[in-house]
Design a protein around this motif. Structure first.
Motif, PDB file in Angstrom:
ATOM      1  N   UNK A  71      14.255  -8.058 -25.598  1.00  0.00           N
ATOM      2  CA  UNK A  71      13.156  -8.256 -24.646  1.00  0.00           C
ATOM      3  C   UNK A  71      12.450  -9.590 -24.815  1.00  0.00           C
ATOM      4  N   UNK A  72      12.939 -10.422 -25.716  1.00  0.00           N
ATOM      5  CA  UNK A  72      12.331 -11.725 -25.978  1.00  0.00           C
ATOM      6  C   UNK A  72      13.283 -12.837 -25.581  1.00  0.00           C
ATOM      7  N   UNK A  73      12.708 -13.943 -25.190  1.00  0.00           N
ATOM      8  CA  UNK A  73      13.516 -15.112 -24.852  1.00  0.00           C
ATOM      9  C   UNK A  73      13.995 -15.780 -26.136  1.00  0.00           C
ATOM     10  N   UNK A  74      15.266 -16.019 -26.203  1.00  0.00           N
ATOM     11  CA  UNK A  74      15.872 -16.730 -27.335  1.00  0.00           C
ATOM     12  C   UNK A  74      16.649 -17.891 -26.740  1.00  0.00           C
ATOM     13  N   UNK A  75      15.975 -18.987 -26.512  1.00  0.00           N
ATOM     14  CA  UNK A  75      16.590 -20.079 -25.763  1.00  0.00           C
ATOM     15  C   UNK A  75      17.985 -20.425 -26.263  1.00  0.00           C
ATOM     16  N   UNK A  76      18.140 -20.680 -27.534  1.00  0.00           N
ATOM     17  CA  UNK A  76      19.465 -21.020 -28.059  1.00  0.00           C
ATOM     18  C   UNK A  76      20.383 -19.806 -28.032  1.00  0.00           C
ATOM     19  N   UNK A  77      19.860 -18.638 -28.411  1.00  0.00           N
ATOM     20  CA  UNK A  77      20.690 -17.434 -28.451  1.00  0.00           C
ATOM     21  C   UNK A  77      21.075 -16.974 -27.052  1.00  0.00           C
ATOM     22  N   UNK A  78      20.160 -17.088 -26.112  1.00  0.00           N
ATOM     23  CA  UNK A  78      20.464 -16.643 -24.764  1.00  0.00           C
ATOM     24  C   UNK A  78      21.538 -17.512 -24.127  1.00  0.00           C
ATOM     25  N   UNK A  79      21.644 -18.753 -24.566  1.00  0.00           N
ATOM     26  CA  UNK A  79      22.669 -19.628 -24.011  1.00  0.00           C
ATOM     27  C   UNK A  79      24.030 -19.426 -24.661  1.00  0.00           C
ATOM     28  N   UNK A  80      24.059 -19.308 -26.010  1.00  0.00           N
ATOM     29  CA  UNK A  80      25.378 -19.212 -26.651  1.00  0.00           C
ATOM     30  C   UNK A  80      25.423 -18.239 -27.819  1.00  0.00           C
ATOM     31  N   UNK A  81      24.340 -17.538 -28.094  1.00  0.00           N
ATOM     32  CA  UNK A  81      24.250 -16.569 -29.184  1.00  0.00           C
ATOM     33  C   UNK A  81      24.800 -17.152 -30.479  1.00  0.00           C
ATOM     34  N   UNK A  82      24.393 -18.336 -30.792  1.00  0.00           N
ATOM     35  CA  UNK A  82      24.913 -19.020 -31.970  1.00  0.00           C
ATOM     36  C   UNK A  82      24.442 -18.386 -33.275  1.00  0.00           C
ATOM     37  N   UNK A  83      23.296 -17.719 -33.263  1.00  0.00           N
ATOM     38  CA  UNK A  83      22.742 -17.172 -34.494  1.00  0.00           C
ATOM     39  C   UNK A  83      23.260 -15.757 -34.739  1.00  0.00           C
ATOM     40  N   UNK A  84      23.910 -15.564 -35.859  1.00  0.00           N
ATOM     41  CA  UNK A  84      24.377 -14.247 -36.297  1.00  0.00           C
ATOM     42  C   UNK A  84      25.157 -13.483 -35.244  1.00  0.00           C
ATOM     43  N   UNK A  85      26.272 -14.009 -34.766  1.00  0.00           N
ATOM     44  CA  UNK A  85      27.049 -13.237 -33.780  1.00  0.00           C
ATOM     45  C   UNK A  85      27.622 -11.988 -34.436  1.00  0.00           C
ATOM     46  N   UNK A  86      27.690 -10.889 -33.688  1.00  0.00           N
ATOM     47  CA  UNK A  86      28.272  -9.674 -34.266  1.00  0.00           C
ATOM     48  C   UNK A  86      29.769  -9.832 -34.438  1.00  0.00           C
ATOM     49  N   UNK A  87      30.304  -9.165 -35.444  1.00  0.00           N
ATOM     50  CA  UNK A  87      31.747  -9.180 -35.646  1.00  0.00           C
ATOM     51  C   UNK A  87      32.350  -8.105 -34.772  1.00  0.00           C
ATOM     52  N   UNK A  88      33.387  -8.463 -34.056  1.00  0.00           N
ATOM     53  CA  UNK A  88      34.065  -7.528 -33.175  1.00  0.00           C
ATOM     54  C   UNK A  88      35.375  -7.134 -33.821  1.00  0.00           C
ATOM     55  N   UNK A  89      35.575  -5.840 -33.963  1.00  0.00           N
ATOM     56  CA  UNK A  89      36.835  -5.380 -34.544  1.00  0.00           C
ATOM     57  C   UNK A  89      37.510  -4.421 -33.580  1.00  0.00           C
TER      58      UNK A  89
END
Length: 90
Positions: A71-89
């Protein structure tokens, strides 16, 4: 940024990341999110439909994000989710 706009931006960034990890269908993305919504409902939200608080909190839980993250704006994260991406298995 209004809450719904932030949730939409964050959901779209999550979906982009899942697509980059090979989960390209809405069904596979809904499965990854523990089937909290159907694939068609996920698509509706991506198209601008209301994103409910319970779903937003569920996404936060699945992605190990702090409560309120969706529910919060994450300018860098909203563009590319660079911080702590989840691992997909699988």
């Amino acid at each position: 940024m209004p809450v719904q706009a932030a949730r939409l931006a964050n959901l779209r960034s999550v979906i982009r990341l899942l697509e980059e990890e090979g989960l390209v269908t809405r069904q596979s993305q809904a499965d990854y999110l523990d089937n909290a919504v159907t694939a068609s409902r996920l698509q509706a939200m991506l198209d601008g439909s209301h994103i409910h608080t319970l779903f937003a909190e569920h996404v936060e839980h699945v992605l190990f994000k702090p409560r309120g993250w969706m529910s919060e704006c994450h300018s860098a994260e909203a563009l590319d989710m660079a911080e702590d991406p989840p691992e997909v298995s699988g």
